[in-house]
Motif scaffolding. Structure first.
Motif, short mmCIF file in Angstrom:
data_model
loop_
_atom_site.label_atom_id
_atom_site.label_comp_id
_atom_site.label_asym_id
_atom_site.label_seq_id
_atom_site.Cartn_x
_atom_site.Cartn_y
_atom_site.Cartn_z
N TRP A 138 17.81 4.97 -8.79
CA TRP A 138 17.37 4.99 -7.40
C TRP A 138 17.43 6.39 -6.82
N GLN A 139 18.40 7.19 -7.24
CA GLN A 139 18.50 8.55 -6.72
C GLN A 139 17.29 9.39 -7.16
N SER A 140 16.87 9.21 -8.40
CA SER A 140 15.70 9.96 -8.88
C SER A 140 14.46 9.54 -8.12
N PHE A 141 14.34 8.25 -7.89
CA PHE A 141 13.17 7.79 -7.13
C PHE A 141 13.23 8.31 -5.70
N SER A 142 14.42 8.27 -5.09
CA SER A 142 14.56 8.75 -3.72
C SER A 142 14.16 10.22 -3.61
N ASP A 143 14.56 11.03 -4.58
CA ASP A 143 14.17 12.45 -4.57
C ASP A 143 12.66 12.61 -4.70
N ALA A 144 12.07 11.85 -5.61
CA ALA A 144 10.62 11.93 -5.79
C ALA A 144 9.88 11.43 -4.56
N LEU A 145 10.39 10.34 -3.96
CA LEU A 145 9.75 9.79 -2.77
C LEU A 145 9.82 10.76 -1.60
N ASN A 146 10.98 11.37 -1.40
CA ASN A 146 11.12 12.32 -0.29
C ASN A 146 10.19 13.52 -0.46
N ALA A 147 10.03 13.97 -1.68
CA ALA A 147 9.10 15.07 -1.92
C ALA A 147 7.67 14.65 -1.61
N GLU A 148 7.32 13.45 -2.00
CA GLU A 148 5.97 12.95 -1.74
C GLU A 148 5.75 12.73 -0.24
N LEU A 149 6.77 12.19 0.45
CA LEU A 149 6.64 11.96 1.89
C LEU A 149 6.57 13.26 2.66
N LYS A 150 7.24 14.30 2.18
CA LYS A 150 7.16 15.60 2.83
C LYS A 150 5.73 16.13 2.80
N THR A 151 5.07 15.92 1.66
CA THR A 151 3.67 16.34 1.55
C THR A 151 2.78 15.53 2.49
N ARG A 152 3.03 14.21 2.54
CA ARG A 152 2.22 13.35 3.40
C ARG A 152 2.47 13.64 4.88
N ALA A 153 3.70 14.06 5.23
CA ALA A 153 4.03 14.34 6.62
C ALA A 153 3.24 15.52 7.16
N GLU A 154 2.90 16.45 6.28
CA GLU A 154 2.11 17.61 6.70
C GLU A 154 0.73 17.18 7.19
N GLN A 156 0.32 14.05 8.64
CA GLN A 156 0.65 12.90 9.49
C GLN A 156 0.50 11.56 8.75
N GLY A 157 0.69 11.59 7.45
CA GLY A 157 0.64 10.35 6.69
C GLY A 157 -0.72 10.04 6.10
N GLN A 158 -1.65 10.96 6.21
CA GLN A 158 -2.97 10.73 5.63
C GLN A 158 -2.84 10.50 4.12
N GLY A 159 -3.42 9.40 3.65
CA GLY A 159 -3.36 9.07 2.23
C GLY A 159 -2.19 8.19 1.84
N GLU A 177 6.57 -0.53 12.11
CA GLU A 177 6.21 0.28 13.28
C GLU A 177 6.92 1.63 13.25
N ALA A 178 8.16 1.64 12.76
CA ALA A 178 8.89 2.90 12.65
C ALA A 178 8.24 3.83 11.62
N VAL A 179 7.75 3.25 10.53
CA VAL A 179 7.06 4.06 9.52
C VAL A 179 5.79 4.65 10.10
N LEU A 180 5.03 3.84 10.85
CA LEU A 180 3.78 4.33 11.44
C LEU A 180 4.04 5.36 12.54
N ALA A 181 5.19 5.26 13.20
CA ALA A 181 5.54 6.27 14.19
C ALA A 181 5.82 7.61 13.52
N ARG A 182 6.39 7.57 12.33
CA ARG A 182 6.66 8.81 11.58
C ARG A 182 5.41 9.33 10.89
N PHE A 183 4.56 8.40 10.43
CA PHE A 183 3.32 8.79 9.74
C PHE A 183 2.14 8.09 10.43
N PRO A 184 1.64 8.63 11.52
CA PRO A 184 0.62 7.94 12.33
C PRO A 184 -0.66 7.60 11.57
N LYS A 185 -1.01 8.36 10.54
CA LYS A 185 -2.26 8.11 9.83
C LYS A 185 -2.08 7.25 8.58
#
Length: 788
Positions: A138-154, A156-159, A177-185
């Motif tokens: 789970w830690q490896s996935f969490s690291d990979a997910l956070n890296a991917e979400l950082k890219t998507r945050a740039e 606003q969640g597009q893609g 709703e909390a996820v969409l508030a963080r990543f509107p697109k």
């Protein structure tokens, strides 16, 4: 442990090789073995968060003395309250919670078999990366997910996309709703192979918003079910089965009885309980309903407003005249007490027309109540699966997180979901087993079972209940809530904290309220208020005008109906040996499914039981799927019926290869019906396992029966009717003196559901309460008669 060899599979590293230890039918030993293995790993323990028993706990744990905990499990679009028996921290039995509206103290076979799903030795045991080739964490996935979400945050969640099952959890919906508030697109897509969208669209047409209709069986006197297997596979079936059984009981010679009319294409459990049943192709249900409305308008003056002209003169081919006139008379004479039900497989226009008929008959607000829809499958919150597939194909989806379900296996064949998924760079699948969808994703994540997870669920009437775990996750799984909380950036992603946060918002932060909710299994006074509404006949008229009538099926252009298997459901229970061994209520087939045909139709096609046939849409490049043939009396002619949830390619030893997958033949625009199907007989023959033949009773009656008039004249008639068997006794006659234990089954009340405690077993006080409630309801009707 010397015989236990560690083996490496494509999806999991297993402590044992199930293929060597688990036979095809030794499913009882399977459950005990799974629990033993889990205990050897040291995983079975009480969770750290505080949970409260349903009954008073002893001062200290006494070995062999069980505790009962109240919880709630998601089931067919509903939330069913359960009482779970626990021995030394291990769940051992699931029963219904009498305090919960959707349960009333009952369960069904699927809920009882959830224990085997919990202890399944082939459940996923670790995070898997890269198509099952690398065991991860789970830690490896969490690291990979956070890296991917950082890219998507740039962007606003597009893609960023999510695909989930319909949910009745307030916490899950809040976290979306909390996820969409963080990543509107970003976007959420909702898909289930058990599609109920037509039901909600139909009520939206009739009432302007999606509403759930629920029958009050205590006062209903006549029910017309149109392609609705409400006793088995429809949403709310557990409660419906229990209340239907009570309404069919006759307590004295002065009582009446609920009458059931069923019109359906495939012989179902509900049809088997009907007083009168008509076999009719699913595509012709709309014509029958219009003809029924025409008869009510013409002969009884029932006002349908703008609909009156649309249904005037409507005819239903191949329907006996008495099925129009007699049913119309019955509905009119019991108006207010005669709800009309339509199954989830019928188009939205048919559902809307049924709502209009119920309104015209005065059923709404009487024997039929309306409340807001809890499930998030409602149209305005849903982007359908076809939209997601199109975006994946065009490269608009960079990250996809699949929250449960198995779309690679059960998505409609015309969408080619697996091909589209291969074009997504980062994909993760949360599921209990390493299955068909896990294999196609870049990450597989183990999903915690409902008995291992904190959660909250609302029932059909809105009743809120807390899901408390009885055991810590056996294999390190996490819930949908916890994964969404990780994506939303919550500091405390654990399910307990998230549920407490939602509870504080919905109910309050009082510790006593929380403890009471855990203890009772329900939050008091949390149900939605009933909605008062009248159908918009003009809107229904527009929907009916847009609905295209389908020609009646013929031998050279069959109609193929898809049904939900009450055991396998959408395929999630395919590795559950208890349910695989459980025979189908209508065919007595186990460990398989088949294409069902009426005997007359099979004879015209030159088919016999066990013939392997290919079903296809007739087009040159259309997909074809092979099925064995089974002849079932009561099927509509020129119709074939196949149940979904079978034919898995992965997901466990028992799941793989059991039955045949019908999903490839389904169409995204019509999930439950295809017309113009072709049947091609092959040279192969298939042996179907049927646990009991029921065509011969050796001269003995199947059951002792009598009419209501005969019962009133002689209530104890069954004690005096006897049949001489054609053969001598097979054992020595035994003389019994005095009173002895015995059992009788009320065949008016027993629905034949395969779950021994679902409807028939009930305490006497429940029956007395039901009789009192029914009497109050009938007395109240007198004051409403002038309004009808």
């Amino acid at each position: 442990m010397s015989d236990h060899k560690k083996t490496s599979g494509k999806g999991n590293d297993a402590l044992i090789d199930p293929a060597k230890l688990l036979g095809r039918r030794d499913f009882v030993a399977f459950a005990g073995l799974s629990a033993a293995i889990a205990s050897l790993e040291g995983c079975i323990r009480r969770p750290e968060e505080k949970i409260l028993p349903y009954t008073h706990a002893p001062e200290y744990m006494i070995p062999g003395v069980p505790l009962h905990y109240a919880s709630v499990l998601a089931h067919r679009g509903d939330a069913v309250g359960v009482l779970v028996k626990s021995h030394e921290g291990r769940p051992t039995k699931i029963e219904g919670n009498p305090e919960h509206h959707s349960s009333l103290g009952s369960t069904d076979a699927v809920l009882q078999a959830e224990l085997l799903n919990l202890y399944d030795a082939e459940r996923s045991r670790s995070v898997i990366k890269s198509d099952g080739q690398a065991k991860s964490s789970w830690q490896s996935f969490s690291d990979a997910l956070n890296a991917e979400l950082k890219t998507r945050a740039e962007e606003q969640g597009q893609g960023l996309r999510f695909l989930s099952l319909p949910s009745v959890s307030p916490t899950e919906q809040r976290l979306r709703e909390a996820v969409l508030a963080r990543f509107p697109k970003a976007a959420f897509h909702v898909y289930s192979a058990i599609d109920r969208s037509a039901t909600h669209k139909g009520s939206s047409i009739a009432f302007g918003k999606p509403l759930h209709a629920q029958v009050d069986f205590a006062i209903a006197r006549t029910i017309l079910a149109l392609d609705s297997n409400f006793l088995s596979t429809e949403v709310g079936s557990i409660r419906a089965a229990r209340e239907f059984a009570r309404a069919r009981r006759v307590y004295s010679e002065h009582d009446g009885m609920l009458r059931l009319y069923v019109v359906e294409s495939a012989h179902s459990l509900t049809g088997a309980n009907a007083d009168h049943r008509l076999a009719l192709a699913s595509s012709q249900i709309a014509n029958y309903l219009k003809a029924l409305c025409a008869e009510l308008s013409t002969s009884y003056g029932l006002d349908f407003g703008p609909l009156t002209a649309s249904v005037a003169g409507a005819k239903a081919s191949d329907v006996p005249e008495k099925w129009i006139k007699a049913v119309a008379k019955e509905l009119y004479n019991h108006r207010g007490l005669a709800p009309v039900l339509v199954g989830q497989g019928q188009p939205a226009a048919v559902h809307a027309l049924a709502h209009a008929l119920n309104s015209a008959l005065g059923n709404v607000g009487m024997s039929l109540s309306l409340c807001p829809v809890v499930e998030d499958i409602v149209e305005e919150k849903q982007n359908d699966l076809a939209t997601l597939v199109a975006d994946m194909q065009s490269g608009q989806v960079s990250t996809l997180i699949v929250l449960g379900g198995n779309p690679v296996y059960n998505a409609p064949g015309d969408l080619a979901f697996a091909d589209a998924l291969s074009k997504v760079k980062f994909s993760a699948h949360l599921s209990t087993h390493f299955d068909e969808s896990s294999e196609k994703c870049t990450w597989h994540l183990p999903l915690a079972h409902g008995l291992e997870s904190w959660g909250d669920l609302r029932g059909l009437d809105g009743t809120l209940a807390i899901q408390q775990p009885l055991i810590a996750p056996l294999f390190g799984g996490r819930s949908v809530i916890e994964l969404l909380a990780m994506v939303a950036g919550e500091k405390d992603y654990r399910g307990y904290g998230q549920v407490r946060q939602s509870f504080a918002t919905l109910v309050g932060s009082s510790e006593s309220n929380w403890r009471k909710a855990l203890h009772q299994g329900v939050v008091e006074e949390s149900a939605f208020e009933k909605v008062s509404a009248t159908a918009d006949f003009a809107a229904v008229n527009e929907a009916l005008a847009a609905h295209k009538n389908t020609a009646a099926p013929k031998a050279d252009a069959l109609e193929l109906a898809f049904g939900v298997d009450p055991r396998m459901e959408d395929g999630r229970n395919a590795n559950n040996a208890w349910l695989l061994e459980l025979p189908d209520s209508m065919t007595s087939i186990c460990w398989d499914n088949a294409a069902l045909f009426a005997p007359k139709t099979a004879k015209a096609l030159g088919l016999v039981r066990g013939d392997m046939v290919q079903l296809s849409g007739g087009a040159k490049h259309d997909t074809s799927v092979s099925f064995p043939v089974f002849l079932l009396p009561g099927m509509a002619e020129n119709t074939a019926f196949v149940a979904t949830g079978w034919g898995r390619a992965k997901g466990g030893k028992h799941a793989k290869g059991a039955g045949f997958n019908a999903s490839a033949l389904r169409q995204s625009t019509a999930m439950y019906l295809r017309s113009g199907m072709q049947v091609s007989r092959t040279a192969k023959h298939y042996t179907l396992v049927q646990v009991q033949e029921h065509a011969e009773m050796e001269g003995r009656p199947l059951a002792l029966s009598g009419t209501l008039d005969e019962y009133r004249a002689q209530p104890d008639f069954a004690q005096y009717e006897s049949v001489e068997p054609p053969v001598g006794p097979l054992w020595k006659e035994q003389v019994y003196d005095g009173h002895k234990w015995g059992m009788s089954i009320d065949l008016n009340a027993c629905t034949g559901c395969n779950a021994y405690d679902c409807v028939s077993v009930g305490k006497q006080h429940c029956d007395r309460r039901q009789r009192a409630s029914a009497k109050r309801s009938r007395d109240a009707l007198d004051s409403h008669r002038s309004l009808l």
